[in-house]
Design a protein around this motif. Structure first.
Motif, PDB file in Angstrom:
ATOM      1  N   LEU A 170      35.128  84.937   2.765  1.00  0.00           N
ATOM      2  CA  LEU A 170      34.357  83.817   3.315  1.00  0.00           C
ATOM      3  C   LEU A 170      32.860  84.104   3.287  1.00  0.00           C
ATOM      4  O   LEU A 170      32.061  83.256   2.882  1.00  0.00           O
ATOM      5  CB  LEU A 170      34.779  83.524   4.755  1.00  0.00           C
ATOM      6  N   VAL A 171      32.472  85.281   3.722  1.00  0.00           N
ATOM      7  CA  VAL A 171      31.048  85.654   3.722  1.00  0.00           C
ATOM      8  C   VAL A 171      30.513  85.659   2.296  1.00  0.00           C
ATOM      9  O   VAL A 171      29.429  85.129   2.025  1.00  0.00           O
ATOM     10  CB  VAL A 171      30.830  87.023   4.404  1.00  0.00           C
ATOM     11  N   ASP A 172      31.264  86.225   1.379  1.00  0.00           N
ATOM     12  CA  ASP A 172      30.825  86.291  -0.015  1.00  0.00           C
ATOM     13  C   ASP A 172      30.690  84.904  -0.640  1.00  0.00           C
ATOM     14  O   ASP A 172      29.739  84.641  -1.364  1.00  0.00           O
ATOM     15  CB  ASP A 172      31.807  87.119  -0.855  1.00  0.00           C
ATOM     16  N   GLU A 173      31.642  84.025  -0.352  1.00  0.00           N
ATOM     17  CA  GLU A 173      31.655  82.707  -0.973  1.00  0.00           C
ATOM     18  C   GLU A 173      30.760  81.686  -0.281  1.00  0.00           C
ATOM     19  O   GLU A 173      30.195  80.824  -0.937  1.00  0.00           O
ATOM     20  CB  GLU A 173      33.087  82.164  -1.034  1.00  0.00           C
ATOM     21  N   ARG A 174      30.651  81.763   1.049  1.00  0.00           N
ATOM     22  CA  ARG A 174      29.945  80.716   1.781  1.00  0.00           C
ATOM     23  C   ARG A 174      28.751  81.193   2.607  1.00  0.00           C
ATOM     24  O   ARG A 174      27.930  80.381   3.027  1.00  0.00           O
ATOM     25  CB  ARG A 174      30.910  80.018   2.734  1.00  0.00           C
ATOM     26  N   GLY A 175      28.658  82.472   2.882  1.00  0.00           N
ATOM     27  CA  GLY A 175      27.642  82.969   3.808  1.00  0.00           C
ATOM     28  C   GLY A 175      26.234  82.529   3.487  1.00  0.00           C
ATOM     29  O   GLY A 175      25.518  82.019   4.355  1.00  0.00           O
ATOM     30  N   GLU A 176      25.808  82.694   2.255  1.00  0.00           N
ATOM     31  CA  GLU A 176      24.451  82.302   1.867  1.00  0.00           C
ATOM     32  C   GLU A 176      24.240  80.804   2.080  1.00  0.00           C
ATOM     33  O   GLU A 176      23.203  80.369   2.595  1.00  0.00           O
ATOM     34  CB  GLU A 176      24.209  82.670   0.401  1.00  0.00           C
ATOM     35  N   LEU A 177      25.225  80.007   1.708  1.00  0.00           N
ATOM     36  CA  LEU A 177      25.133  78.557   1.864  1.00  0.00           C
ATOM     37  C   LEU A 177      25.055  78.171   3.339  1.00  0.00           C
ATOM     38  O   LEU A 177      24.218  77.364   3.747  1.00  0.00           O
ATOM     39  CB  LEU A 177      26.325  77.883   1.190  1.00  0.00           C
ATOM     40  N   TRP A 178      25.925  78.752   4.157  1.00  0.00           N
ATOM     41  CA  TRP A 178      25.916  78.440   5.592  1.00  0.00           C
ATOM     42  C   TRP A 178      24.565  78.758   6.226  1.00  0.00           C
ATOM     43  O   TRP A 178      24.024  77.951   6.973  1.00  0.00           O
ATOM     44  CB  TRP A 178      26.996  79.223   6.311  1.00  0.00           C
ATOM     45  N   LEU A 179      24.032  79.934   5.934  1.00  0.00           N
ATOM     46  CA  LEU A 179      22.748  80.320   6.537  1.00  0.00           C
ATOM     47  C   LEU A 179      21.604  79.449   6.027  1.00  0.00           C
ATOM     48  O   LEU A 179      20.675  79.143   6.775  1.00  0.00           O
ATOM     49  CB  LEU A 179      22.462  81.797   6.280  1.00  0.00           C
ATOM     50  N   ALA A 180      21.677  79.039   4.776  1.00  0.00           N
ATOM     51  CA  ALA A 180      20.631  78.171   4.232  1.00  0.00           C
ATOM     52  C   ALA A 180      20.647  76.797   4.904  1.00  0.00           C
ATOM     53  O   ALA A 180      19.588  76.206   5.136  1.00  0.00           O
ATOM     54  CB  ALA A 180      20.798  78.021   2.725  1.00  0.00           C
ATOM     55  N   LEU A 181      21.833  76.292   5.246  1.00  0.00           N
ATOM     56  CA  LEU A 181      21.960  74.956   5.838  1.00  0.00           C
ATOM     57  C   LEU A 181      21.810  74.945   7.362  1.00  0.00           C
ATOM     58  O   LEU A 181      21.592  73.886   7.953  1.00  0.00           O
ATOM     59  CB  LEU A 181      23.297  74.329   5.443  1.00  0.00           C
ATOM     60  N   ALA A 182      21.903  76.081   7.995  1.00  0.00           N
ATOM     61  CA  ALA A 182      21.823  76.158   9.463  1.00  0.00           C
ATOM     62  C   ALA A 182      20.554  75.536  10.050  1.00  0.00           C
ATOM     63  O   ALA A 182      20.627  74.928  11.127  1.00  0.00           O
ATOM     64  CB  ALA A 182      21.974  77.606   9.922  1.00  0.00           C
ATOM     65  N   PRO A 183      19.382  75.616   9.402  1.00  0.00           N
ATOM     66  CA  PRO A 183      18.191  75.007   9.999  1.00  0.00           C
ATOM     67  C   PRO A 183      18.288  73.498  10.245  1.00  0.00           C
ATOM     68  O   PRO A 183      17.481  72.934  10.984  1.00  0.00           O
ATOM     69  CB  PRO A 183      17.077  75.321   8.983  1.00  0.00           C
ATOM     70  N   LEU A 184      19.290  72.851   9.675  1.00  0.00           N
ATOM     71  CA  LEU A 184      19.487  71.427   9.953  1.00  0.00           C
ATOM     72  C   LEU A 184      19.763  71.175  11.437  1.00  0.00           C
ATOM     73  O   LEU A 184      19.561  70.068  11.930  1.00  0.00           O
ATOM     74  CB  LEU A 184      20.645  70.873   9.116  1.00  0.00           C
ATOM     75  N   TRP A 185      20.220  72.192  12.153  1.00  0.00           N
ATOM     76  CA  TRP A 185      20.563  72.048  13.567  1.00  0.00           C
ATOM     77  C   TRP A 185      19.510  72.634  14.517  1.00  0.00           C
ATOM     78  O   TRP A 185      19.735  72.647  15.707  1.00  0.00           O
ATOM     79  CB  TRP A 185      21.908  72.713  13.851  1.00  0.00           C
ATOM     80  N   LEU A 186      18.402  73.092  13.999  1.00  0.00           N
ATOM     81  CA  LEU A 186      17.367  73.628  14.883  1.00  0.00           C
ATOM     82  C   LEU A 186      16.593  72.511  15.562  1.00  0.00           C
ATOM     83  O   LEU A 186      16.633  71.358  15.129  1.00  0.00           O
ATOM     84  CB  LEU A 186      16.400  74.527  14.091  1.00  0.00           C
ATOM     85  N   GLU A 187      15.861  72.870  16.601  1.00  0.00           N
ATOM     86  CA  GLU A 187      15.082  71.892  17.370  1.00  0.00           C
ATOM     87  C   GLU A 187      14.016  71.223  16.504  1.00  0.00           C
ATOM     88  O   GLU A 187      13.785  70.031  16.608  1.00  0.00           O
ATOM     89  CB  GLU A 187      14.425  72.612  18.548  1.00  0.00           C
ATOM     90  N   ARG A 188      13.378  72.006  15.680  1.00  0.00           N
ATOM     91  CA  ARG A 188      12.287  71.482  14.851  1.00  0.00           C
ATOM     92  C   ARG A 188      12.851  70.847  13.583  1.00  0.00           C
ATOM     93  O   ARG A 188      13.953  71.165  13.151  1.00  0.00           O
ATOM     94  CB  ARG A 188      11.328  72.610  14.478  1.00  0.00           C
ATOM     95  N   GLU A 189      12.069  69.946  13.022  1.00  0.00           N
ATOM     96  CA  GLU A 189      12.457  69.374  11.735  1.00  0.00           C
ATOM     97  C   GLU A 189      12.328  70.452  10.662  1.00  0.00           C
ATOM     98  O   GLU A 189      11.404  71.273  10.724  1.00  0.00           O
ATOM     99  CB  GLU A 189      11.550  68.191  11.377  1.00  0.00           C
ATOM    100  N   PRO A 190      13.230  70.472   9.701  1.00  0.00           N
ATOM    101  CA  PRO A 190      13.101  71.447   8.619  1.00  0.00           C
ATOM    102  C   PRO A 190      11.777  71.250   7.866  1.00  0.00           C
ATOM    103  O   PRO A 190      11.321  70.125   7.683  1.00  0.00           O
ATOM    104  CB  PRO A 190      14.292  71.135   7.705  1.00  0.00           C
ATOM    105  N   ARG A 191      11.195  72.369   7.459  1.00  0.00           N
ATOM    106  CA  ARG A 191       9.951  72.329   6.686  1.00  0.00           C
ATOM    107  C   ARG A 191      10.284  72.087   5.215  1.00  0.00           C
ATOM    108  O   ARG A 191      11.427  72.203   4.811  1.00  0.00           O
ATOM    109  CB  ARG A 191       9.215  73.660   6.826  1.00  0.00           C
ATOM    110  N   GLU A 192       9.266  71.807   4.437  1.00  0.00           N
ATOM    111  CA  GLU A 192       9.449  71.661   2.992  1.00  0.00           C
ATOM    112  C   GLU A 192      10.099  72.915   2.408  1.00  0.00           C
ATOM    113  O   GLU A 192      10.969  72.830   1.545  1.00  0.00           O
ATOM    114  CB  GLU A 192       8.114  71.384   2.303  1.00  0.00           C
ATOM    115  N   THR A 193       9.656  74.071   2.890  1.00  0.00           N
ATOM    116  CA  THR A 193      10.219  75.335   2.381  1.00  0.00           C
ATOM    117  C   THR A 193      11.699  75.469   2.748  1.00  0.00           C
ATOM    118  O   THR A 193      12.475  76.025   1.970  1.00  0.00           O
ATOM    119  CB  THR A 193       9.429  76.555   2.897  1.00  0.00           C
ATOM    120  N   ASP A 194      12.078  74.961   3.927  1.00  0.00           N
ATOM    121  CA  ASP A 194      13.495  74.983   4.321  1.00  0.00           C
ATOM    122  C   ASP A 194      14.328  74.130   3.370  1.00  0.00           C
ATOM    123  O   ASP A 194      15.370  74.558   2.880  1.00  0.00           O
ATOM    124  CB  ASP A 194      13.686  74.465   5.755  1.00  0.00           C
TER     125      ASP A 194
END
Length: 130
Positions: free
Chosen positions: A6-30
């Motif tokens: 799971l970590v190998d197949e999805r970990g990078e994707l999950w961490l990249a998409l996690a900022p969608l749930w932060l308090e602040r709006e995602p930045r252009e770099t996000d």
């Protein structure tokens, strides 16, 4: 599927998409990083929607609603442990239940998801619905 797979197949994707749930709006770099990672994983929009609804939203929505939740950034190690644990259990009735309630778990990040999908379609050269 085991935890390491799971970590190998999805970990990078999950961490990249996690900022969608932060308090602040995602930045252009996000958004740029999200698109870059999504492109490497070569998933369809339909497959991405289910990653958003079933693999990420149940864990991240709970964190977002928590009084003691993290709002500015995530502890990636702790987040990955929670995501792996959730996804290892995501079979049978649990999968169906999360699919049923996914409208509730995604509503706080849905506008950001829509923005990301629009940007992804543009990056892929696909027609963006009006």
């Amino acid at each position: 599927m085991d935890a390491q797979t799971l970590v190998d197949e999805r970990g990078e994707l999950w961490l990249a998409l996690a900022p969608l749930w932060l308090e602040r709006e995602p930045r252009e770099t996000d958004y740029a990083r999200m698109i870059e990672v999504i492109q490497r994983h070569d998933l369809t929009l339909h497959e991405l929607e289910w990653v958003f609804r079933l693999e990420l939203a149940p864990v991240l929505a709970r964190r977002q609603m928590s009084v003691a939740g993290e709002w500015r950034r995530f502890d990636e190690y702790q987040l990955m442990r929670q995501l792996v644990a959730h996804n290892l259990r995501l079979t049978g009735w649990r999968r169906r239940a999360w699919a049923l309630f996914s409208g509730l778990t995604t509503m706080m990040a849905r506008h950001r998801w829509g923005e990301l999908m629009e940007r992804l379609m543009i990056a892929r050269g696909e027609d963006v619905p009006s």
